[in-house]
Motif scaffolding. Sequence first.
Motif, mmCIF file in Angstrom:
data_model
loop_
_atom_site.group_PDB
_atom_site.id
_atom_site.type_symbol
_atom_site.label_atom_id
_atom_site.label_comp_id
_atom_site.label_asym_id
_atom_site.label_seq_id
_atom_site.Cartn_x
_atom_site.Cartn_y
_atom_site.Cartn_z
ATOM 1 N N PHE A 223 0.819 -1.197 0.000
ATOM 2 C CA PHE A 223 0.000 0.000 0.000
ATOM 3 C C PHE A 223 0.863 1.260 0.000
ATOM 4 N N ASP A 224 1.979 1.223 0.710
ATOM 5 C CA ASP A 224 2.867 2.381 0.746
ATOM 6 C C ASP A 224 3.467 2.659 -0.634
ATOM 7 N N VAL A 225 3.970 1.608 -1.287
ATOM 8 C CA VAL A 225 4.648 1.841 -2.576
ATOM 9 C C VAL A 225 3.650 2.221 -3.665
ATOM 10 N N LEU A 226 2.449 1.629 -3.640
ATOM 11 C CA LEU A 226 1.450 2.003 -4.643
ATOM 12 C C LEU A 226 0.947 3.422 -4.415
ATOM 13 N N THR A 227 0.750 3.789 -3.163
ATOM 14 C CA THR A 227 0.340 5.164 -2.867
ATOM 15 C C THR A 227 1.378 6.153 -3.376
ATOM 16 N N ALA A 228 2.649 5.849 -3.169
ATOM 17 C CA ALA A 228 3.718 6.734 -3.626
ATOM 18 C C ALA A 228 3.707 6.870 -5.140
ATOM 19 N N LEU A 229 3.478 5.776 -5.851
ATOM 20 C CA LEU A 229 3.445 5.841 -7.311
ATOM 21 C C LEU A 229 2.249 6.635 -7.816
ATOM 22 N N VAL A 230 1.092 6.428 -7.195
ATOM 23 C CA VAL A 230 -0.099 7.185 -7.589
ATOM 24 C C VAL A 230 0.110 8.671 -7.336
ATOM 25 N N GLU A 231 0.653 8.994 -6.168
ATOM 26 C CA GLU A 231 0.845 10.406 -5.812
ATOM 27 C C GLU A 231 1.895 11.084 -6.690
ATOM 28 N N SER A 232 2.838 10.298 -7.229
ATOM 29 C CA SER A 232 3.856 10.878 -8.108
ATOM 30 C C SER A 232 3.432 10.872 -9.570
ATOM 31 N N GLY A 233 2.185 10.477 -9.829
ATOM 32 C CA GLY A 233 1.648 10.525 -11.187
ATOM 33 C C GLY A 233 1.908 9.300 -12.034
ATOM 34 N N HIS A 234 2.287 8.176 -11.398
ATOM 35 C CA HIS A 234 2.621 6.974 -12.153
ATOM 36 C C HIS A 234 1.633 5.837 -11.943
ATOM 37 N N GLY A 235 0.453 6.140 -11.431
ATOM 38 C CA GLY A 235 -0.544 5.090 -11.237
ATOM 39 C C GLY A 235 -0.952 4.409 -12.523
ATOM 40 N N LEU A 270 -7.372 -2.257 -1.552
ATOM 41 C CA LEU A 270 -6.737 -1.214 -2.346
ATOM 42 C C LEU A 270 -7.719 -0.110 -2.716
ATOM 43 N N SER A 271 -8.952 -0.482 -3.000
ATOM 44 C CA SER A 271 -9.963 0.527 -3.352
ATOM 45 C C SER A 271 -10.221 1.462 -2.189
ATOM 46 N N ARG A 272 -10.269 0.922 -0.992
ATOM 47 C CA ARG A 272 -10.470 1.776 0.192
ATOM 48 C C ARG A 272 -9.281 2.700 0.408
ATOM 49 N N GLU A 273 -8.101 2.226 0.083
ATOM 50 C CA GLU A 273 -6.891 3.000 0.327
ATOM 51 C C GLU A 273 -6.611 4.025 -0.771
ATOM 52 N N LEU A 274 -6.772 3.609 -2.027
ATOM 53 C CA LEU A 274 -6.352 4.434 -3.163
ATOM 54 C C LEU A 274 -7.503 5.058 -3.936
ATOM 55 N N GLY A 275 -8.712 4.551 -3.715
ATOM 56 C CA GLY A 275 -9.860 5.013 -4.483
ATOM 57 C C GLY A 275 -10.141 4.090 -5.643
ATOM 58 N N GLU A 276 -11.416 3.940 -5.977
ATOM 59 C CA GLU A 276 -11.814 2.974 -7.007
ATOM 60 C C GLU A 276 -11.270 3.334 -8.380
ATOM 61 N N GLU A 277 -11.174 4.612 -8.692
ATOM 62 C CA GLU A 277 -10.695 4.999 -10.022
ATOM 63 C C GLU A 277 -9.270 4.526 -10.256
ATOM 64 N N ALA A 278 -8.389 4.741 -9.269
ATOM 65 C CA ALA A 278 -6.996 4.339 -9.412
ATOM 66 C C ALA A 278 -6.866 2.825 -9.522
ATOM 67 N N VAL A 279 -7.649 2.101 -8.726
ATOM 68 C CA VAL A 279 -7.541 0.646 -8.705
ATOM 69 C C VAL A 279 -8.140 0.042 -9.978
ATOM 70 N N THR A 280 -9.217 0.601 -10.468
ATOM 71 C CA THR A 280 -9.770 0.132 -11.736
ATOM 72 C C THR A 280 -8.757 0.304 -12.857
ATOM 73 N N SER A 281 -8.017 1.396 -12.819
ATOM 74 C CA SER A 281 -6.968 1.599 -13.814
ATOM 75 C C SER A 281 -5.934 0.483 -13.740
ATOM 76 N N MET A 282 -5.552 0.086 -12.536
ATOM 77 C CA MET A 282 -4.538 -0.955 -12.363
ATOM 78 C C MET A 282 -5.019 -2.313 -12.853
ATOM 79 N N PHE A 283 -6.318 -2.571 -12.741
ATOM 80 C CA PHE A 283 -6.859 -3.867 -13.136
ATOM 81 C C PHE A 283 -7.400 -3.896 -14.568
ATOM 82 N N VAL A 284 -7.715 -2.743 -15.127
ATOM 83 C CA VAL A 284 -8.384 -2.729 -16.437
ATOM 84 C C VAL A 284 -7.591 -1.921 -17.474
ATOM 85 N N ALA A 285 -7.496 -0.624 -17.270
ATOM 86 C CA ALA A 285 -6.895 0.241 -18.294
ATOM 87 C C ALA A 285 -5.404 -0.023 -18.483
ATOM 88 N N ASN A 286 -4.684 -0.197 -17.377
ATOM 89 C CA ASN A 286 -3.235 -0.383 -17.500
ATOM 90 C C ASN A 286 -2.859 -1.681 -18.216
#
Length: 297
Positions: A223-235, A270-286
């Motif tokens: 959760f820490d490393v994914l949060t850092a990547l999302v916050e730095s614009g790399h989600g 992850l959805s509770r921590e990062l938000g559904e939009e970011a997590v959907t991107s990780m599972f679908v769009a990315n």
Amino acid sequence: MIRTVLGDIAPEELGVCDSHDHLFFRSELLPGQELDDVAAAEAELRAFGAAGGQALVQWTPAGLGRRRDALAELSRATGVAVVAATGLHQAAHYSPDRLGGLVDRLTEISVGDLTSGIRAGMIKVAGQFHHLDAHAERVMTAAAQAHHETGAPIGVHLELGTAPLEVLDLLCDKHGVPPNRVILGHLNRFPEQRVHRAAAEAGAFLAFDGPSRANHATDWRLFDVLTALVESGHGGQVLLGGDTTTAAARASTGGGPGIPYLLTTLRPRLSRELGEEAVTSMFVANPARAFSVPWRR
């Protein structure tokens, strides 16, 4: 297009994707833990589908019991899209009498796997702990050649998550593979945020796989490393996978937690921590972008 075992599909058809897993896998390093039971694989894939999974990428490369014929049958039976792999793993996963013939013909083998029969949709290679040995350099060179002939993405087993920048130096700087065609696996096992950010800034996709393995510092640092990547614009470069490699790790054997854990347990957290939009991107769009390429053959 994304190349599945049942044919090419458009990126928007992929859906919720486990970007790194194994339905079949046989290694000299894991005697007695082979993934070779078709019924167990089907149970695992059906459970993943019931949890909302629509696609799975099997990173099992050539010579390790990947069973592309069975993958096609399972995909057809379950409705879950499956992407198969070619390429080679670390030398220790193979018997010495077989390895030489695979390495010597790896570009030819990989191109054939990617373009004929039940086709693979990616190339799998592997590094070593904090370095690339002579085998890794030779295999990655062949993978780069196969990429240039076909356009296929290259997924990299990073030993305990190490040496991602060395991999990018070899594949991208030396051999001209575009960074966005490289998927760096197991980064959760080496949770060094500065290295992750450097790999992301270089343009590669970053795979975090094998959740639930406390000995690999996975969930509690993930959760820490994914949060850092999302916050730095790399989600938009993050991929998630289960990386089930032994029979004992399957949910269908009663050991578990298996492939479904990725969606039944990890995704809600992850959805509770990062938000559904970011997590959907990780599972679908990315994954739709990571595994979709302009195929040349």
